[in-house]
Design a protein around this motif. Structure first.
Motif, PDB file in Angstrom:
ATOM      1  N   PHE A 124     -30.553 -22.460  12.934  1.00 20.19           N
ATOM      2  CA  PHE A 124     -30.692 -23.526  11.932  1.00 20.19           C
ATOM      3  C   PHE A 124     -30.584 -24.902  12.570  1.00 20.19           C
ATOM      4  O   PHE A 124     -31.234 -25.853  12.114  1.00 20.19           O
ATOM      5  CB  PHE A 124     -29.636 -23.371  10.842  1.00 20.19           C
ATOM      6  CG  PHE A 124     -29.761 -24.402   9.760  1.00 20.19           C
ATOM      7  CD1 PHE A 124     -30.774 -24.319   8.823  1.00 20.19           C
ATOM      8  CD2 PHE A 124     -28.881 -25.470   9.693  1.00 20.19           C
ATOM      9  CE1 PHE A 124     -30.909 -25.286   7.829  1.00 20.19           C
ATOM     10  CE2 PHE A 124     -29.006 -26.434   8.704  1.00 20.19           C
ATOM     11  CZ  PHE A 124     -30.026 -26.347   7.769  1.00 20.19           C
ATOM     12  N   CYS A 125     -29.776 -25.027  13.613  1.00 21.13           N
ATOM     13  CA  CYS A 125     -29.621 -26.316  14.296  1.00 21.13           C
ATOM     14  C   CYS A 125     -30.917 -26.766  14.979  1.00 21.13           C
ATOM     15  O   CYS A 125     -31.053 -27.945  15.325  1.00 21.13           O
ATOM     16  CB  CYS A 125     -28.489 -26.232  15.322  1.00 21.13           C
ATOM     17  SG  CYS A 125     -26.842 -26.167  14.575  1.00 21.13           S
ATOM     18  N   TYR A 126     -31.833 -25.844  15.185  1.00 15.09           N
ATOM     19  CA  TYR A 126     -33.162 -26.210  15.687  1.00 15.09           C
ATOM     20  C   TYR A 126     -34.171 -26.363  14.546  1.00 15.09           C
ATOM     21  O   TYR A 126     -35.086 -27.184  14.615  1.00 15.09           O
ATOM     22  CB  TYR A 126     -33.665 -25.168  16.694  1.00 15.09           C
ATOM     23  CG  TYR A 126     -33.029 -25.322  18.059  1.00 15.09           C
ATOM     24  CD1 TYR A 126     -33.529 -26.247  18.976  1.00 15.09           C
ATOM     25  CD2 TYR A 126     -31.926 -24.571  18.428  1.00 15.09           C
ATOM     26  CE1 TYR A 126     -32.942 -26.402  20.220  1.00 15.09           C
ATOM     27  CE2 TYR A 126     -31.328 -24.718  19.668  1.00 15.09           C
ATOM     28  CZ  TYR A 126     -31.842 -25.639  20.559  1.00 15.09           C
ATOM     29  OH  TYR A 126     -31.260 -25.808  21.795  1.00 15.09           O
ATOM     30  N   VAL A 127     -33.996 -25.566  13.494  1.00 16.36           N
ATOM     31  CA  VAL A 127     -34.904 -25.677  12.343  1.00 16.36           C
ATOM     32  C   VAL A 127     -34.785 -27.044  11.684  1.00 16.36           C
ATOM     33  O   VAL A 127     -35.799 -27.669  11.331  1.00 16.36           O
ATOM     34  CB  VAL A 127     -34.599 -24.570  11.306  1.00 16.36           C
ATOM     35  CG1 VAL A 127     -35.336 -24.848   9.999  1.00 16.36           C
ATOM     36  CG2 VAL A 127     -35.008 -23.218  11.846  1.00 16.36           C
ATOM     37  N   LEU A 128     -33.542 -27.516  11.505  1.00 15.54           N
ATOM     38  CA  LEU A 128     -33.340 -28.790  10.813  1.00 15.54           C
ATOM     39  C   LEU A 128     -34.046 -29.957  11.515  1.00 15.54           C
ATOM     40  O   LEU A 128     -34.811 -30.688  10.863  1.00 15.54           O
ATOM     41  CB  LEU A 128     -31.844 -29.061  10.653  1.00 15.54           C
ATOM     42  CG  LEU A 128     -31.470 -30.348   9.917  1.00 15.54           C
ATOM     43  CD1 LEU A 128     -32.046 -30.362   8.508  1.00 15.54           C
ATOM     44  CD2 LEU A 128     -29.943 -30.511   9.864  1.00 15.54           C
ATOM     45  N   PRO A 129     -33.847 -30.188  12.815  1.00 19.87           N
ATOM     46  CA  PRO A 129     -34.589 -31.283  13.460  1.00 19.87           C
ATOM     47  C   PRO A 129     -36.088 -31.027  13.533  1.00 19.87           C
ATOM     48  O   PRO A 129     -36.874 -31.982  13.582  1.00 19.87           O
ATOM     49  CB  PRO A 129     -33.966 -31.368  14.861  1.00 19.87           C
ATOM     50  CG  PRO A 129     -33.288 -30.079  15.081  1.00 19.87           C
ATOM     51  CD  PRO A 129     -32.853 -29.599  13.731  1.00 19.87           C
ATOM     52  N   HIS A 130     -36.496 -29.752  13.533  1.00 27.69           N
ATOM     53  CA  HIS A 130     -37.928 -29.433  13.477  1.00 27.69           C
ATOM     54  C   HIS A 130     -38.544 -29.994  12.200  1.00 27.69           C
ATOM     55  O   HIS A 130     -39.591 -30.660  12.232  1.00 27.69           O
ATOM     56  CB  HIS A 130     -38.105 -27.915  13.540  1.00 27.69           C
ATOM     57  CG  HIS A 130     -39.484 -27.442  13.213  1.00 27.69           C
ATOM     58  ND1 HIS A 130     -40.582 -27.742  13.989  1.00 27.69           N
ATOM     59  CD2 HIS A 130     -39.942 -26.675  12.177  1.00 27.69           C
ATOM     60  CE1 HIS A 130     -41.658 -27.172  13.458  1.00 27.69           C
ATOM     61  NE2 HIS A 130     -41.296 -26.532  12.351  1.00 27.69           N
ATOM     62  N   VAL A 131     -37.872 -29.746  11.076  1.00 24.96           N
ATOM     63  CA  VAL A 131     -38.358 -30.252   9.789  1.00 24.96           C
ATOM     64  C   VAL A 131     -38.244 -31.779   9.734  1.00 24.96           C
ATOM     65  O   VAL A 131     -39.165 -32.467   9.271  1.00 24.96           O
ATOM     66  CB  VAL A 131     -37.590 -29.599   8.624  1.00 24.96           C
ATOM     67  CG1 VAL A 131     -37.984 -30.236   7.291  1.00 24.96           C
ATOM     68  CG2 VAL A 131     -37.847 -28.098   8.595  1.00 24.96           C
ATOM     69  N   LEU A 132     -37.131 -32.316  10.222  1.00 28.50           N
ATOM     70  CA  LEU A 132     -36.934 -33.771  10.204  1.00 28.50           C
ATOM     71  C   LEU A 132     -37.977 -34.480  11.074  1.00 28.50           C
ATOM     72  O   LEU A 132     -38.431 -35.581  10.726  1.00 28.50           O
ATOM     73  CB  LEU A 132     -35.524 -34.119  10.674  1.00 28.50           C
ATOM     74  CG  LEU A 132     -34.388 -33.763   9.714  1.00 28.50           C
ATOM     75  CD1 LEU A 132     -33.040 -34.086  10.347  1.00 28.50           C
ATOM     76  CD2 LEU A 132     -34.545 -34.490   8.384  1.00 28.50           C
ATOM     77  N   ILE A 179     -31.324 -22.677   4.999  1.00 27.33           N
ATOM     78  CA  ILE A 179     -30.269 -23.592   4.539  1.00 27.33           C
ATOM     79  C   ILE A 179     -29.166 -22.802   3.849  1.00 27.33           C
ATOM     80  O   ILE A 179     -27.971 -22.969   4.131  1.00 27.33           O
ATOM     81  CB  ILE A 179     -30.838 -24.653   3.574  1.00 27.33           C
ATOM     82  CG1 ILE A 179     -31.726 -25.657   4.321  1.00 27.33           C
ATOM     83  CG2 ILE A 179     -29.690 -25.402   2.886  1.00 27.33           C
ATOM     84  CD1 ILE A 179     -32.423 -26.640   3.404  1.00 27.33           C
ATOM     85  N   ALA A 194     -27.207 -20.783   6.419  1.00 26.31           N
ATOM     86  CA  ALA A 194     -26.366 -21.604   7.289  1.00 26.31           C
ATOM     87  C   ALA A 194     -25.138 -22.118   6.545  1.00 26.31           C
ATOM     88  O   ALA A 194     -24.023 -22.108   7.082  1.00 26.31           O
ATOM     89  CB  ALA A 194     -27.174 -22.779   7.843  1.00 26.31           C
ATOM     90  N   PHE A 224     -37.366 -22.435   5.508  1.00 26.00           N
ATOM     91  CA  PHE A 224     -36.332 -23.454   5.709  1.00 26.00           C
ATOM     92  C   PHE A 224     -35.302 -23.422   4.585  1.00 26.00           C
ATOM     93  O   PHE A 224     -34.089 -23.486   4.837  1.00 26.00           O
ATOM     94  CB  PHE A 224     -36.994 -24.824   5.784  1.00 26.00           C
ATOM     95  CG  PHE A 224     -36.039 -25.978   5.929  1.00 26.00           C
ATOM     96  CD1 PHE A 224     -35.104 -26.002   6.951  1.00 26.00           C
ATOM     97  CD2 PHE A 224     -36.084 -27.051   5.043  1.00 26.00           C
ATOM     98  CE1 PHE A 224     -34.228 -27.071   7.096  1.00 26.00           C
ATOM     99  CE2 PHE A 224     -35.218 -28.121   5.179  1.00 26.00           C
ATOM    100  CZ  PHE A 224     -34.280 -28.131   6.201  1.00 26.00           C
TER     101      PHE A 224
END
Length: 206
Positions: A86-94, A129, A132, A125
């Motif tokens: 998730f720590c990689y998914v979040l900045p991917h989306v951002l 969320i 996570a 995503f």
């Protein structure tokens, strides 16, 4: 042999998994700082973050089949692997929201509706969320074990959606997304086919 490996794994601290999980991000930051991301750095950042997230998602899915096949247990690391994903998914989306789309919310909503790969990605995503946020002992106690496990089985849907997101996004014949989608398919199928540890991995009774 298996017992010795498991004893060694039990001595590895969870923070070591987090440290290893941070390496791809550190490499990406270095390449951003040194201008090593090619002609379209924004797209490269998006892709690298998304792909790394998928690799950790696959790693989390592989823990149970690996245990059943080999008897080697990585279960104590699985929660950390999932949160690192998730720590990689979040900045991917951002990166997509801020750098690519420039916070143009109306255009983003339209693109998500019109482009299936974006819809698949966003659905994955949203699931991640929920997983996570509840990946902690407090949530486990409040929800109860059965409800918590039922919720976290949604990781299978998240993995399928993530694979479809990557497959649908490619515009040329790329091998990598097809390969990793096949890996996800094999891992999910193995959970049905191999329901218990193989006989040779179980300790013998005296």
């Amino acid at each position: 042999m298996v017992r010795s490996i498991n004893d060694t794994l039990r001595r590895i601290p969870i923070w070591a998994v987090w440290l290893a999980g941070a390496i791809p991000f550190a490499v990406l930051l270095w390449e951003i700082a040194t201008g090593g991301l090619g002609v379209d750095p924004v797209q490269e950042v998006e892709h690298r973050l998304g792909q790394t997230a998928l690799y950790f998602l696959i790693g989390g899915l592989a823990v149970t089949p690996f245990l059943r096949l080999t008897g080697v247990s990585l279960m104590r690391f699985r929660r950390a692997i999932g949160v690192i994903c998730f720590c990689y998914v979040l900045p991917h989306v951002l990166a997509w929201v801020v750098l690519d789309m420039g916070l143009l919310w109306g255009q983003m909503a339209g693109d998500i509706v019109k482009r299936p790969y974006l819809l698949f990605g966003m659905l994955s995503f949203v699931i991640l969320i929920a997983l996570a946020v509840t990946s902690n002992n407090l949530s486990l106690r409040r929800m109860g074990g059965q409800a918590w496990r039922r919720l976290h089985k949604l990781v299978y849907a998240a993995a399928i959606l993530a694979a479809m997101h990557w497959l649908w996004a490619i515009k040329v014949n790329e091998v990598a997304p097809i390969f990793w989608a096949a890996v996800i398919g094999v891992l999910l199928a193995s959970r049905v086919v191999i329901r218990r540890p193989m006989a040779w991995t179980r300790p013998k009774r005296a």
